[in-house]
Design a protein around this motif. Structure first.
Motif, short mmCIF file in Angstrom:
data_model
loop_
_atom_site.label_atom_id
_atom_site.label_comp_id
_atom_site.label_asym_id
_atom_site.label_seq_id
_atom_site.Cartn_x
_atom_site.Cartn_y
_atom_site.Cartn_z
N TYR A 100 0.84 -1.20 0.00
CA TYR A 100 0.00 0.00 0.00
C TYR A 100 0.88 1.26 0.00
O TYR A 100 0.64 2.18 -0.77
CB TYR A 100 -0.93 -0.01 1.22
N ILE A 101 1.88 1.27 0.87
CA ILE A 101 2.79 2.43 0.96
C ILE A 101 3.49 2.63 -0.38
O ILE A 101 3.56 3.76 -0.89
CB ILE A 101 3.82 2.23 2.10
N GLU A 102 4.02 1.57 -0.96
CA GLU A 102 4.73 1.67 -2.24
C GLU A 102 3.81 2.17 -3.36
O GLU A 102 4.21 2.99 -4.17
CB GLU A 102 5.34 0.32 -2.63
N LYS A 103 2.58 1.67 -3.37
CA LYS A 103 1.65 2.04 -4.44
C LYS A 103 1.15 3.48 -4.31
O LYS A 103 1.14 4.23 -5.27
CB LYS A 103 0.46 1.07 -4.43
N HIS A 104 0.74 3.86 -3.11
CA HIS A 104 0.10 5.16 -2.92
C HIS A 104 1.08 6.32 -2.73
O HIS A 104 0.69 7.48 -2.85
CB HIS A 104 -0.87 5.11 -1.73
N TYR A 105 2.33 5.99 -2.44
CA TYR A 105 3.32 7.06 -2.22
C TYR A 105 4.56 6.84 -3.09
O TYR A 105 5.66 7.23 -2.72
CB TYR A 105 3.70 7.12 -0.73
N SER A 106 4.37 6.25 -4.26
CA SER A 106 5.49 5.91 -5.13
C SER A 106 6.30 7.13 -5.56
O SER A 106 7.50 7.05 -5.77
CB SER A 106 5.00 5.15 -6.37
N ASP A 107 5.66 8.28 -5.67
CA ASP A 107 6.36 9.49 -6.11
C ASP A 107 6.70 10.44 -4.95
O ASP A 107 7.11 11.58 -5.19
CB ASP A 107 5.53 10.21 -7.18
N LYS A 108 6.54 9.97 -3.73
CA LYS A 108 6.80 10.81 -2.55
C LYS A 108 7.82 10.11 -1.64
O LYS A 108 7.45 9.44 -0.68
CB LYS A 108 5.51 11.09 -1.79
N PHE A 109 9.08 10.30 -1.95
CA PHE A 109 10.15 9.59 -1.26
C PHE A 109 10.13 9.82 0.25
O PHE A 109 10.20 8.87 1.03
CB PHE A 109 11.51 10.00 -1.84
N LYS A 110 10.05 11.06 0.68
CA LYS A 110 10.09 11.37 2.11
C LYS A 110 8.92 10.75 2.86
O LYS A 110 9.09 10.19 3.95
CB LYS A 110 10.12 12.88 2.35
N THR A 111 7.75 10.82 2.29
CA THR A 111 6.56 10.24 2.92
C THR A 111 6.70 8.73 3.01
O THR A 111 6.40 8.13 4.04
CB THR A 111 5.29 10.62 2.14
N ARG A 112 7.17 8.12 1.92
CA ARG A 112 7.37 6.67 1.89
C ARG A 112 8.37 6.26 2.97
O ARG A 112 8.15 5.29 3.70
CB ARG A 112 7.86 6.26 0.50
N LEU A 113 9.47 7.00 3.08
CA LEU A 113 10.49 6.73 4.07
C LEU A 113 9.92 6.83 5.49
O LEU A 113 10.13 5.95 6.33
CB LEU A 113 11.65 7.72 3.89
N GLU A 114 9.16 7.89 5.73
CA GLU A 114 8.55 8.10 7.05
C GLU A 114 7.54 7.00 7.40
O GLU A 114 7.51 6.51 8.53
CB GLU A 114 7.86 9.47 7.06
N LEU A 115 6.72 6.60 6.43
CA LEU A 115 5.72 5.57 6.69
C LEU A 115 6.35 4.19 6.88
O LEU A 115 5.89 3.41 7.71
CB LEU A 115 4.68 5.54 5.56
N PRO A 156 -16.50 4.44 4.50
CA PRO A 156 -16.33 4.86 3.10
C PRO A 156 -15.72 3.73 2.25
O PRO A 156 -15.28 2.71 2.79
CB PRO A 156 -15.35 6.03 3.19
N ASP A 157 -15.66 3.93 0.96
CA ASP A 157 -15.18 2.90 0.06
C ASP A 157 -13.66 2.76 0.03
O ASP A 157 -13.14 1.66 -0.04
CB ASP A 157 -15.69 3.16 -1.37
N THR A 158 -12.94 3.88 0.05
CA THR A 158 -11.49 3.80 -0.12
C THR A 158 -10.78 3.68 1.23
O THR A 158 -11.25 4.19 2.25
CB THR A 158 -10.93 5.03 -0.85
N GLU A 159 -9.64 3.01 1.19
CA GLU A 159 -8.83 2.85 2.41
C GLU A 159 -8.39 4.20 2.96
O GLU A 159 -8.38 4.41 4.17
CB GLU A 159 -7.63 1.96 2.13
N GLU A 160 -8.01 5.10 2.07
CA GLU A 160 -7.56 6.42 2.50
C GLU A 160 -8.65 7.15 3.28
O GLU A 160 -8.39 7.75 4.33
CB GLU A 160 -7.10 7.25 1.29
N GLU A 161 -9.88 7.08 2.78
CA GLU A 161 -11.01 7.72 3.47
C GLU A 161 -11.29 7.04 4.81
O GLU A 161 -11.60 7.71 5.80
CB GLU A 161 -12.27 7.67 2.60
N ILE A 162 -11.18 5.72 4.84
CA ILE A 162 -11.39 4.98 6.09
C ILE A 162 -10.33 5.37 7.12
O ILE A 162 -10.65 5.62 8.29
CB ILE A 162 -11.37 3.45 5.85
#
Length: 149
Positions: free
Chosen positions: A50-65, A101-107
Motif C-alpha cells: 500500500y505504501i509503495e503504491k500510494h506514495y510511489s512518487d513521494k520519497f520522504k513520505t514513503r520513508l517516514e511511513l 467509506p469505500d477507499t482505504e484512505e477515506e477509512i
C-alpha cells in the motif's frame, strides 16, 4: 486443543498416548505458529505494498511511513497502549462496518479523526496512520474475526 490437553488427568502409559493426550507435536506446534505468522506477514506485506503504491512518487513520505511501520510492528506485541489502541480501532471498524467509506484512505482519515483523542502523545501521526492501516489489513485477513459459538 491446548485447554483439553492441559485438563487431562488420567494415567498415560505410552509416549504416543502422552503426546495425543497431553502434548503438542512439533508438527502441531508449527501449524499453530504458521497460522499466526501468515496473518501477520500478510498484513505487513499488504501494508508495505500500500505504501509503495500510494506514495510511489513521494520519497520522504514513503520513508517516514516505512519507518513508522517498523516501529508499529515492534510495538504491537509488547506495548500495552499500542495494543489497546489497536483494539479501539478494531471495535470502531466492527461498529461502523456498514457505513465506512469505500477507499482505504477515506477509512484511515475517518478513524484518525474519530480516535485522535485516544492516540498517545509518544505516537506520531505517521505511526497512528500505519497502525490503522495494519489493523485494516489484518481485519481484511480475518485476524480479528469473532468466533461464532
Amino acid at each position: 486443543m491446548i485447554s483439553d490437553k492441559a485438563c487431562y488427568e488420567l494415567d498415560i502409559r505410552t509416549y504416543e498416548e502422552l503426546l495425543s493426550k497431553k502434548g503438542i507435536s512439533k508438527v502441531e506446534f508449527l501449524s499453530i505458529l504458521e497460522k499466526y505468522v501468515d496473518n501477520t506477514d500478510n498484513a505487513v506485506l499488504k501494508t508495505q505494498e500500500y505504501i509503495e503504491k500510494h506514495y510511489s512518487d513521494k520519497f520522504k513520505t514513503r520513508l517516514e511511513l516505512n519507518k513508522a511501520l517498523k516501529q508499529i510492528i515492534l510495538d504491537l506485541p509488547k506495548n500495552k497502549i499500542t495494543k489497546m489502541l489497536e483494539q479501539k480501532i478494531v471495535d470502531y471498524i466492527f461498529v461502523n462496518l456498514e457505513s465506512l467509506p469505500d477507499t482505504e484512505e477515506e477509512i484511515i482519515e475517518l478513524i484518525q479523526a474519530a480516535l485522535i483523542e485516544k492516540k498517545p502523545l509518544e505516537m506520531n501521526d505517521s505511526e497512528f496512520k500505519i497502525l490503522i492501516l495494519v489493523t485494516l489489513k489484518r481485519f481484511e485477513e480475518g485476524f480479528y474475526e469473532k468466533s461464532v459459538s
